[in-house]
Design a protein around this motif. Sequence first.
Motif, PDB file in Angstrom:
ATOM      1  N   LYS A 199       0.818  -1.209   0.000  1.00  0.00           N
ATOM      2  CA  LYS A 199       0.000   0.000   0.000  1.00  0.00           C
ATOM      3  C   LYS A 199       0.852   1.259   0.000  1.00  0.00           C
ATOM      4  N   MET A 200       1.916   1.273   0.800  1.00  0.00           N
ATOM      5  CA  MET A 200       2.802   2.431   0.852  1.00  0.00           C
ATOM      6  C   MET A 200       3.469   2.663  -0.503  1.00  0.00           C
ATOM      7  N   PHE A 201       3.916   1.575  -1.124  1.00  0.00           N
ATOM      8  CA  PHE A 201       4.573   1.651  -2.421  1.00  0.00           C
ATOM      9  C   PHE A 201       3.625   2.227  -3.476  1.00  0.00           C
ATOM     10  N   GLU A 202       2.383   1.734  -3.488  1.00  0.00           N
ATOM     11  CA  GLU A 202       1.444   2.201  -4.502  1.00  0.00           C
ATOM     12  C   GLU A 202       1.021   3.642  -4.266  1.00  0.00           C
ATOM     13  N   ARG A 203       0.891   4.073  -3.017  1.00  0.00           N
ATOM     14  CA  ARG A 203       0.566   5.480  -2.738  1.00  0.00           C
ATOM     15  C   ARG A 203       1.632   6.398  -3.316  1.00  0.00           C
ATOM     16  N   ARG A 204       2.889   6.009  -3.110  1.00  0.00           N
ATOM     17  CA  ARG A 204       3.983   6.817  -3.638  1.00  0.00           C
ATOM     18  C   ARG A 204       3.965   6.845  -5.160  1.00  0.00           C
ATOM     19  N   PHE A 205       3.664   5.706  -5.740  1.00  0.00           N
ATOM     20  CA  PHE A 205       3.603   5.613  -7.203  1.00  0.00           C
ATOM     21  C   PHE A 205       2.499   6.506  -7.761  1.00  0.00           C
ATOM     22  N   PHE A 206       1.305   6.458  -7.178  1.00  0.00           N
ATOM     23  CA  PHE A 206       0.196   7.263  -7.681  1.00  0.00           C
ATOM     24  C   PHE A 206       0.518   8.756  -7.614  1.00  0.00           C
ATOM     25  N   LYS A 207       1.222   9.184  -6.578  1.00  0.00           N
ATOM     26  CA  LYS A 207       1.598  10.593  -6.475  1.00  0.00           C
ATOM     27  C   LYS A 207       2.518  11.014  -7.615  1.00  0.00           C
ATOM     28  N   LYS A 208       3.344  10.077  -8.066  1.00  0.00           N
ATOM     29  CA  LYS A 208       4.272  10.380  -9.157  1.00  0.00           C
ATOM     30  C   LYS A 208       3.566  10.437 -10.512  1.00  0.00           C
ATOM     31  N   LEU A 209       2.411   9.800 -10.642  1.00  0.00           N
ATOM     32  CA  LEU A 209       1.702   9.778 -11.918  1.00  0.00           C
ATOM     33  C   LEU A 209       1.223  11.153 -12.355  1.00  0.00           C
ATOM     34  N   VAL A 210       1.164  12.114 -11.423  1.00  0.00           N
ATOM     35  CA  VAL A 210       0.735  13.471 -11.800  1.00  0.00           C
ATOM     36  C   VAL A 210       1.714  14.108 -12.776  1.00  0.00           C
ATOM     37  N   HIS A 211       2.940  13.600 -12.831  1.00  0.00           N
ATOM     38  CA  HIS A 211       3.961  14.153 -13.727  1.00  0.00           C
ATOM     39  C   HIS A 211       3.927  13.529 -15.124  1.00  0.00           C
ATOM     40  N   VAL A 212       3.040  12.557 -15.328  1.00  0.00           N
ATOM     41  CA  VAL A 212       3.001  11.819 -16.583  1.00  0.00           C
ATOM     42  C   VAL A 212       2.069  12.489 -17.581  1.00  0.00           C
ATOM     43  N   ASN A 213       2.513  12.615 -18.825  1.00  0.00           N
ATOM     44  CA  ASN A 213       1.705  13.243 -19.871  1.00  0.00           C
ATOM     45  C   ASN A 213       0.682  12.289 -20.475  1.00  0.00           C
ATOM     46  N   THR A 214       1.087  11.039 -20.724  1.00  0.00           N
ATOM     47  CA  THR A 214       0.212  10.058 -21.365  1.00  0.00           C
ATOM     48  C   THR A 214       0.256   8.756 -20.566  1.00  0.00           C
ATOM     49  N   ILE A 215      -0.937   8.236 -20.223  1.00  0.00           N
ATOM     50  CA  ILE A 215      -1.026   7.005 -19.449  1.00  0.00           C
ATOM     51  C   ILE A 215      -1.698   5.934 -20.287  1.00  0.00           C
ATOM     52  N   LEU A 216      -0.976   4.841 -20.507  1.00  0.00           N
ATOM     53  CA  LEU A 216      -1.500   3.691 -21.235  1.00  0.00           C
ATOM     54  C   LEU A 216      -1.682   2.527 -20.263  1.00  0.00           C
ATOM     55  N   ALA A 217      -2.557   1.593 -20.594  1.00  0.00           N
ATOM     56  CA  ALA A 217      -2.778   0.436 -19.716  1.00  0.00           C
ATOM     57  C   ALA A 217      -2.994  -0.818 -20.541  1.00  0.00           C
ATOM     58  N   ARG A 218      -2.192  -1.846 -20.249  1.00  0.00           N
ATOM     59  CA  ARG A 218      -2.368  -3.137 -20.899  1.00  0.00           C
ATOM     60  C   ARG A 218      -3.269  -3.992 -19.996  1.00  0.00           C
ATOM     61  N   GLY A 219      -4.521  -3.656 -19.988  1.00  0.00           N
ATOM     62  CA  GLY A 219      -5.510  -4.345 -19.167  1.00  0.00           C
ATOM     63  C   GLY A 219      -6.897  -4.003 -19.666  1.00  0.00           C
ATOM     64  N   ASP A 220      -7.907  -4.720 -19.182  1.00  0.00           N
ATOM     65  CA  ASP A 220      -9.266  -4.470 -19.660  1.00  0.00           C
ATOM     66  C   ASP A 220      -9.921  -3.335 -18.879  1.00  0.00           C
ATOM     67  N   ASP A 221     -11.155  -2.988 -19.275  1.00  0.00           N
ATOM     68  CA  ASP A 221     -11.845  -1.842 -18.685  1.00  0.00           C
ATOM     69  C   ASP A 221     -12.081  -2.010 -17.190  1.00  0.00           C
ATOM     70  N   ASP A 222     -12.446  -3.215 -16.762  1.00  0.00           N
ATOM     71  CA  ASP A 222     -12.692  -3.453 -15.337  1.00  0.00           C
ATOM     72  C   ASP A 222     -11.424  -3.250 -14.520  1.00  0.00           C
ATOM     73  N   ALA A 223     -10.305  -3.760 -15.017  1.00  0.00           N
ATOM     74  CA  ALA A 223      -9.039  -3.612 -14.298  1.00  0.00           C
ATOM     75  C   ALA A 223      -8.625  -2.148 -14.213  1.00  0.00           C
TER      76      ALA A 223
END
Length: 389
Positions: free
Chosen positions: A148-172
């Motif tokens: 949980k701590m690791f993912e919280r830190r990761f999500f905070k860093k995503l604000v710096h990303v211009n384009t977000i892609l995901a290799r997963g389905d809509d539910d995921a």
Amino acid sequence: MKNKSRILIVDFTDYEDYPIGGYLTFAKNMMESFGSELALAGITTSKNDPVGKWFRKSINGTEYDFFAMARYNRSRTRNIIPDRIVNLILANYFKRRILTIGIENLFVQRHESLIAFASAGKNICYSFPGLENPLNISKYSYAGPLAKMFERRFFKKLVHVNTILARGDDDAIREMVARSNGTMAGRPVIKFPTRVRTDIFKPMDKQIARQQLRLPSGATIVLTTGRLAWLKGWEFMIDSFVKFSEKVTDPHFLFVGEGEDFDEIMSYISEKNLTDKISLAGKKSREEIALYLNASDLYVMGSYKEGWPTALMEAAACGVPSCVTDFSAADEIIRDGVNGYIVEKHDEDIFTETMLKALRLPRPVQNDHVTRYSTANLKRDLLSYWTLQ
């Protein structure tokens, strides 16, 4: 002077054959699509490559700017210190030296790589290889409490990303956004499936493939490919195969791939007296994997978690019927009763009966819904979402 329109990939791979898995496959697809427009930062398994500085390296006939953060032994599939921790430490340590190449466009697909490079002020494209918290599915038991701590830190860093892609389905994707606790609110996440080399993975005559691989022509061959790890459900697949083998002629189960559970799988096969029916073929080239797929009667996956599975895409592209468990993106690749079946839970009896149903599907099974995700379209598709600087 800035390198306009070039792309820097930062990853924890040698960009050739180590370590195997979805990260490496997608990186290689990028290399085949963009060629020397890319610069590569990762690791090396060659004693001849320098560490800690940029140099020119030829990979499959193409010259790249290459930066090796460490030298690894390709024969090791499990290290004392987890790769994610090593990658985070090395990426932070070498970040300034890596960025001296002056490329503004940064492509990243590992959580820890983004944590290190997010604040670099670059035009970043982050591609989720899967939508799970990676520490929740780690092979290291002590990773879970840190998830949980690791993912919280990761999500905070995503604000710096211009384009977000995901290799997963809509539910995921929706589940991942919900876990971000508002951090991802309003941020577009683009569903961007993994790609497949349709010039390699395509239907061919089963008997010709068997002849090339010296496999018995009359056997019933079941195949699975990819990393040898508990998450892939190898024990479940073996136990299901035992029941399946009672109902077919001359059954053989082949594992193609490598991973940290190789010895454990071999021991399990021996304990169950299955050495005459189950074989571990080891690591193979893509061309060899395509042969194994076409030589098989049935492809199986028993995974508990997946992103958008490249291995299943390859099987589907070869027109091989499949029987798989219900993981992310399975229903995007498998159309029940058309090119295979999806089993909703890890029940050996149900899986066995479904394997037999899939075996009766006429081949080659339909594959046009998969082949549209050819690597031939990767560059065009990526640049339609990510504007380079």
